[in-house]
Design an enzyme around this catalytic site. Structure first.
Site, PDB file in Angstrom:
ATOM      1  CB  SER A 185       0.044  -3.435  -2.218  1.00 29.69           C
ATOM      2  OG  SER A 185      -0.082  -2.499  -1.171  1.00 29.69           O
ATOM      3  CG  ASP A 202       5.980  -4.399   3.038  1.00 32.98           C
ATOM      4  OD1 ASP A 202       5.917  -3.167   2.972  1.00 32.98           O
ATOM      5  OD2 ASP A 202       5.228  -5.144   2.380  1.00 32.98           O
ATOM      6  CG  HIS A 228       4.917  -2.544  -0.281  1.00 29.92           C
ATOM      7  ND1 HIS A 228       4.134  -3.482   0.370  1.00 29.92           N
ATOM      8  CD2 HIS A 228       4.075  -1.841  -1.085  1.00 29.92           C
ATOM      9  CE1 HIS A 228       2.874  -3.345  -0.018  1.00 29.92           C
ATOM     10  NE2 HIS A 228       2.811  -2.362  -0.897  1.00 29.92           N
TER      11      HIS A 228
END
Length: 256
Positions: free
Chosen positions: A94, A195, A225
């Site tokens: 991320s 996601d 995610h």
């Protein structure tokens, strides 16, 4: 500021041949990277999993930090690894992927390779355009933590998104996108088919923008995610170790 139990940084000293820096995500903590770190340690690698400033405590504290603070933390860890390891890899999830790309842009071939999991460089959310204005008056909004498909798996992250910190992240995104052609290291990018936090366009922007000749895309079919804590975690761990070995075998970094 007390650190939340489980959010502590971690480290492991391996053989000294390979060092891996693990960068966690926005509002998250090293907890989301710890199983990955343990797998890498079992493979004999030196591993560092720092806690980014403002993370693992309170969202209010995070609102007092900026991307320069987060980047300064991983940059310091990278330099420390480079002093003791023959070759250094950087792995990020991320926003950790955003920071990983920024390190690659600054340090070039001093970094042997990159592994990105659901990395972010933009968002399609309409309200993101209002962040510079909202940051002046709105302290936080509802969080996006815990986007995991695996039953019973949890992420140690804030239930609120600190808006000033989010505005700072958006400024980092712009810098990283602009400098994507500076990324030339071998790249393994793994991203989830579904996601709910980072849109698939992020991975496409990165793959289209970098100049890495060795780049591999892997779809994660069974995770959301926070894939390092999800169903595809074993696949991520396995592919990342194989990636390190393949890069070293290819002679792109010094042998141990």
């Amino acid at each position: 500021m007390p650190v939340l139990p489980g959010a502590e940084p971690f480290s492991h000293t391996g053989s000294g041949a390979v060092g891996v820096l693990l960068c966690h995500g926005f509002t998250g903590s090293p907890q989301s990277m710890r199983p990955w770190g343990e797998h890498l340690a079992d493979a004999g690698f030196t591993v560092r999993g720092p806690r980014l400033p403002g993370h693992g405590t309170t969202w209010q504290e995070m609102n007092r930090t900026t991307w320069q603070d987060w980047y300064g933390c991983v940059r310091t860890e990278l330099l420390a690894l480079a002093e003791t390891c023959t070759s250094v890899f950087v792995f990020g999830q991320s926003m950790g992927g955003t920071l990983t790309l920024r390190l690659a842009q600054e340090f070039g071939d001093r970094i042997a390779g990159l592994v990105l999991v659901n990395p972010s460089v933009t968002t399609l959310r309409w309200d993101a355009r209002l962040l510079p204005v909202l940051a002046r008056t709105l302290p936080s909004v509802k969080g996006l933590a815990g986007d995991i498909a695996k039953p019973g798996a949890t992420e140690l992250a804030y239930p609120r998104v600190p808006v000033r910190a989010a505005a700072s992240l958006s400024r980092l995104w712009r810098l990283v996108r602009a400098d994507l052609p500076k990324v030339t290291q071998p790249l393994l990018l793994l991203h989830s088919v579904v996601d709910h936090v980072v849109e698939p366009v992020n991975s496409r922007i990165i793959l289209d923008g970098v100049r890495s000749t060795d780049r591999t895309e892997v779809l994660l079919e069974n995770s959301f995610h926070v894939a390092t804590l999800d169903n595809d975690a074993p696949l991520i761990f396995q592919r990342s170790v194989e990636f390190v070995h393949s890069v070293r075998r290819a002679g792109q970094v010094g042998a141990s």
